[in-house]
Motif scaffolding. Structure first.
Motif, PDB file in Angstrom:
ATOM      1  N   ALA B 144     -72.897 -94.670 -56.600  1.00 36.67           N
ATOM      2  CA  ALA B 144     -73.761 -95.745 -57.073  1.00 36.67           C
ATOM      3  C   ALA B 144     -74.624 -95.292 -58.247  1.00 36.67           C
ATOM      4  O   ALA B 144     -74.720 -95.985 -59.268  1.00 36.67           O
ATOM      5  N   TYR B 145     -75.250 -94.127 -58.111  1.00 34.92           N
ATOM      6  CA  TYR B 145     -76.095 -93.623 -59.202  1.00 34.92           C
ATOM      7  C   TYR B 145     -75.270 -93.375 -60.458  1.00 34.92           C
ATOM      8  O   TYR B 145     -75.648 -93.738 -61.568  1.00 34.92           O
ATOM      9  N   THR B 146     -74.095 -92.734 -60.266  1.00 33.79           N
ATOM     10  CA  THR B 146     -73.241 -92.429 -61.404  1.00 33.79           C
ATOM     11  C   THR B 146     -72.731 -93.708 -62.058  1.00 33.79           C
ATOM     12  O   THR B 146     -72.680 -93.807 -63.292  1.00 33.79           O
ATOM     13  N   ALA B 147     -72.383 -94.694 -61.237  1.00 37.02           N
ATOM     14  CA  ALA B 147     -71.882 -95.951 -61.781  1.00 37.02           C
ATOM     15  C   ALA B 147     -72.929 -96.577 -62.693  1.00 37.02           C
ATOM     16  O   ALA B 147     -72.593 -97.111 -63.756  1.00 37.02           O
ATOM     17  N   GLU B 148     -74.193 -96.503 -62.286  1.00 33.05           N
ATOM     18  CA  GLU B 148     -75.249 -97.082 -63.109  1.00 33.05           C
ATOM     19  C   GLU B 148     -75.318 -96.365 -64.475  1.00 33.05           C
ATOM     20  O   GLU B 148     -75.490 -97.012 -65.504  1.00 33.05           O
ATOM     21  N   LEU B 149     -75.140 -95.043 -64.458  1.00 31.75           N
ATOM     22  CA  LEU B 149     -75.145 -94.287 -65.721  1.00 31.75           C
ATOM     23  C   LEU B 149     -73.955 -94.685 -66.585  1.00 31.75           C
ATOM     24  O   LEU B 149     -74.087 -94.925 -67.789  1.00 31.75           O
ATOM     25  N   PHE B 150     -72.779 -94.746 -65.955  1.00 31.44           N
ATOM     26  CA  PHE B 150     -71.569 -95.101 -66.698  1.00 31.44           C
ATOM     27  C   PHE B 150     -71.682 -96.516 -67.256  1.00 31.44           C
ATOM     28  O   PHE B 150     -71.246 -96.795 -68.371  1.00 31.44           O
ATOM     29  N   TYR B 151     -72.296 -97.389 -66.461  1.00 29.73           N
ATOM     30  CA  TYR B 151     -72.474 -98.776 -66.904  1.00 29.73           C
ATOM     31  C   TYR B 151     -73.345 -98.813 -68.158  1.00 29.73           C
ATOM     32  O   TYR B 151     -73.024 -99.503 -69.128  1.00 29.73           O
ATOM     33  N   GLY B 152     -74.437 -98.032 -68.133  1.00 33.61           N
ATOM     34  CA  GLY B 152     -75.305 -97.953 -69.304  1.00 33.61           C
ATOM     35  C   GLY B 152     -74.526 -97.459 -70.522  1.00 33.61           C
ATOM     36  O   GLY B 152     -74.670 -97.986 -71.631  1.00 33.61           O
ATOM     37  N   ALA B 153     -73.664 -96.455 -70.295  1.00 37.55           N
ATOM     38  CA  ALA B 153     -72.871 -95.901 -71.395  1.00 37.55           C
ATOM     39  C   ALA B 153     -71.874 -96.933 -71.916  1.00 37.55           C
ATOM     40  O   ALA B 153     -71.693 -97.083 -73.123  1.00 37.55           O
TER      41      ALA B 153
END
Lengths: 243, 283, 294
Positions: B144-153
């Protein structure tokens, strides 16, 4: 609960005489029915609550109960956060090196194994056994050949057996009784009872001789006049011998 | 008193179980400084185990969730959003407790899933073991945390890159694989490094919460706490854990900046991003 | 609580639950939610103060002070925070007792640390020997609060340090050209403007703070997690309201509590960010300005 009241203090001097008006603070765990438990009104209840209150009344002391985690119950007694321990604590040699005990107020009581139905008796020697940490039972399992699985509170040990994390739980039979009775056949006793302890006593600081003698005297009195037996019968329903 | 070599032999693998060294942990006055060093080091095995497996297993899930959240179809983006909010919006500590009590309720015999030609048995009882159940929670959480970062990218991928891909006639998965994904990774890498560091730090929580330590085999903090309970001296065991974790953190930063250099190798020097160590998240 | 609760074993289901959910232990459970909120509300300003001091230290031209500031933030961030939550309360507790011991018992000739014991004289015990339970509770809570302030102070220090540096350099130079000294330009130029740069970081730290509160449980404080575990466990007929293992429902309730706390905070910070960006030299501020003139 108070892990923060820090410092294991060996108090090298006497606390002075126990005057009748002094408040004696009694430490207990509050999670081990019928010995002691927090009832639904958020008050300490159980055999030791009732017995302890009677002891104080007869000794002419004002008493106050303090709840403390089992894990840190001895350090906090020594540190002076309370003056006695009444928490179903068996008298053992190891504990007697750190604190002193009154005479026992419960005779050596049986411990038993509880498991799911159909469990083979051999798990006692080569299975996974759950116990509460720092108990006589955990000592028994650690010295044996079975795998020890320790939990800080007793009800977690039962849950561990239910979900198969442990093959059996070893605990005081008086504690396990109701769990077995009310499980509707989902939990059964396994193997024979064992008697690992030398009876349950009240723990006091080693320097507190006067307090220990006071309680010793009242316990003898209550053993002699049968009032202790009455309480044992009331709370343990025949699961523990009387005096 | 044990010598240092003896306590190395007795405890360096103790966290794997009591068959791998001394059966009983050192107690009370018997505890030496070397015992503390080696037993806590032995616990690190589990911190590394959980961190590495969680990062590896969560990676694809996180990518899928990020793409899902970026999707214009609410049917896809809503569930992804909810998943991300659930795991980022609540404390990891509580998630451990909650999922453990869920796992406990699952039937022990396993769940039979009836496929047409065969029956698949899901072995649910493994989930109450920390090594499986807690790992699953960690995977979902870090995904979940990583997905949020990837989404931002994903949102900040330069428009020009996408237009160039269109001009080459790329569509669908090819476009994603060749253009979107590499750029996304490059943009997210510095914050992803930080996420990996936090994840490694948060592996210390799991033996302090609901998951029991079988045969007293736990992680570094589990043993440090054991020593503090035994010796009443927090000034030895906790600094040892702290030291180990600083080393671990530096190791991660080093490894990830190697990859970062590679990801940015095609860019002119001034435009390359540097990894800055900014751990700020706790779950 | 309710008059019909006198004999729960014969009650129909909804009444049984009405009684069960209002027992003394449940009221204590509900109160523990307030404890958590109190902790957040006290820890946030404490961390802000710590962080402000830390950031000023990091900016200092006096090298040892700036090293101190940077060392503090670096150390806290490189180590799992849980180690600090476990370490700081015990360390401070023993530290306080040691200082009191030196003051009150100068004649004491034994070493304080003997084997596995920590020995101080009776007058040095904190809280004093024989103080009532609530004093010990508050003392424990304060130690926990200090731990939170220390850890989150480091996070805040870093964010504020970054925010102070983000204030356009040209503005500070202009201020200096007008004859302001370092202190004045900090007070009148940097301070008022740094908050908008710090807000995203601060809101992030606020979320982390919320999510770190269940760690109170590990410090032995009777918080939400303690009560959820306690009440959820199986209860035999020694209790007035026996029930099987209900932990999953209690932890679900705790999860929902935290989710709503973070959800509300997120909305609040979005709103705040919009307000703050007005008239600022940021992309969003620029957009707002253009929207107003167009």
């Amino acid at each position: 609960m108070n892990k923060l009241s820090i410092g294991l203090v060996a108090i090298a001097f006497s606390f002075g005489s126990v005057v009748a008006s002094d408040v004696v603070r009694m430490g207990s765990e509050g999670a081990y029915p019928p010995y002691n438990f927090i009832n639904d009104n958020n008050e300490l209840d159980g055999f030791e609550r009732e017995f302890g209150d009677l002891l104080c009344e007869r000794a002419g002391l004002t008493c106050e109960w303090v709840i403390n985690d089992w894990d840190t119950i001895i350090p906090n007694l020594v540190a002076g956060n309370y003056d006695t321990i009444m928490a179903g604590m068996s008298i053992t040699e190891a504990r007697s090196q750190v604190i002193s005990f009154t005479q026992n107020y419960l005779p050596p009581d049986p411990s038993a194994y509880v498991a799911l139905p159909g469990t083979d008796v051999s798990v006692i020697t080569d299975g996974v056994i759950a116990t509460q940490s720092n108990t006589v039972q955990s000592g028994v399992v650690a010295d044996g050949s079975a795998d020890l699985l320790e939990f800080p509170t007793p009800d977690e040990t039962i849950a561990a057996v239910r979900n198969g994390e442990a093959d059996a739980v070893l605990a005081d039979k008086a504690y396990l009784n109701r769990f077995v009775q009310e499980s509707g056949g989902q939990l059964v006793f396994l193997g024979d009872d064992i008697y690992p302890g030398a009876g349950v006593g009240m723990g006091v600081r080693q320097s507190d001789n006067e307090l220990r003698e006071t309680f010793d005297r009242v316990i003898s009195e209550m053993k002699a006049d049968g009032s202790l037996n009455e309480l044992i019968l009331k709370w343990f329903e025949g699961g523990i011998d009387t005096f | 008193m044990r010598t240092c070599a003896e306590s190395f032999d007795s405890y360096i693998l103790r966290s794997l179980g009591r068959d791998y060294g001394e059966r009983l942990l050192p107690r009370g006055l018997d505890i030496t400084l070397c015992d503390q060093f080696f037993l806590i080091a032995s616990g690190l095995i589990w911190n590394v185990y959980f961190a590495v497996l969680a990062v590896v297993l969560a990676f694809s899930l996180a990518t899928a969730l990020a793409v899902g959240k970026f999707s214009e179809k609410p049917l896809i983006s809503r569930p992804c959003n909810a998943f991300i909010f659930f795991f980022r919006g609540s404390p990891l500590f509580i998630q451990f407790f909650f999922f453990y009590s869920v796992f406990v309720l699952l039937p022990r015999q396993g769940i039979n899933i009836n496929l047409v030609f065969t029956t698949l048995t899901v072995e649910t009882h493994w989930l109450t073991r920390a090594q499986v159940g807690a790992l699953l929670v960690l995977v979902l959480n870090t995904a979940a945390y990583t997905a949020e970062l990837f989404y931002g990218a994903l949102r900040s991928i330069p428009k020009g890159d996408l237009e160039a891909a269109d001009a080459y006639g790329m569509t669908g998965f090819t476009k994603f694989r060749i253009v979107v994904w590499p750029t996304m990774m490059r943009l997210a890498w510095p914050s992803y490094t930080n996420e990996v560091i936090f994840l490694t730090h948060s592996t210390t929580l799991l033996f302090l919460s609901a998951f029991p330590a079988r045969q007293q085999s736990g992680d570094a903090l589990y043993y440090a706490r054991y020593f503090v309970d035994q010796t009443f001296n927090p000034f030895v065991a906790y600094p040892i854990v702290a030291g180990y974790f600083i080393l671990l953190t530096l190791l991660i930063i080093w490894g990830f900046s190697l990859v970062n250099t590679r990801l940015n190798r095609h860019l002119p020097k001034a435009k390359r991003q540097r990894i800055r160590f900014r751990p700020q998240y706790i779950r | 609580m309710f008059s019909f609760c006198s004999d729960p074993s014969v009650l129909p289901q909804w009444q049984w639950f009405a009684c069960y959910l209002t027992t003394g232990t449940h009221l204590a459970f509900y109160r523990s939610f307030l404890v958590v909120i109190t902790l957040i509300l006290l820890a946030a300003p404490a961390a802000l103060l710590m962080g402000f001091a830390g950031a000023i230290a990091m900016r200092s031209h006096f090298t040892p002070l700036s090293w101190l500031g940077k060392g503090y933030t670096g150390l806290v961030r490189g180590v799992p925070d849980i180690v600090f939550f476990l370490f700081v309360p015990i360390a401070i507790g023993q530290g306080v007792e040691y200082v009191l011991h030196l003051i009150n018992c100068p004649d004491w000739d034994q070493p304080v640390r003997q084997g596995s014991d920590f020995l101080v004289c009776r007058e040095a015990k904190m809280p004093p020997v024989g103080s009532p339970a609530w004093v010990r509770d508050i003392y424990g809570f304060i130690l926990a609060l200090i731990a939170f302030a220390l850890v989150f102070g480091a996070f805040v220090a870093n964010t504020l340090y970054g925010a102070m540096n983000a204030v356009p350099r040209a503005q500070v130079e202009t201020a200096e050209a007008y004859g302001m000294n370092r202190r004045q330009s900090f007070l009148h130029i940097v301070m008022p403007q740094m908050w908008v740069f710090a807000l995203p970081g601060l809101s992030n730290i606020w979320m982390i703070l919320i999510k770190a509160t269940p760690l109170l449980f590990l410090l032995g404080i009777q918080d939400i997690v303690y009560w959820a575990r306690e009440l959820g466990g199986q209860k035999t007929s020694f209790y007035t309201y026996p029930h099987p293992d209900w932990r999953v429902w209690y932890f679900l309730a705790v999860l929902v509590f935290y989710l709503s706390l973070t959800w509300v905070s997120e909305r609040f910070f979005e709103h705040l960010m919009n307000r703050f960006n007005r008239g600022q030299a940021t992309a969003d501020g620029e957009r707002q300005r253009k929207g107003a003139t167009a």
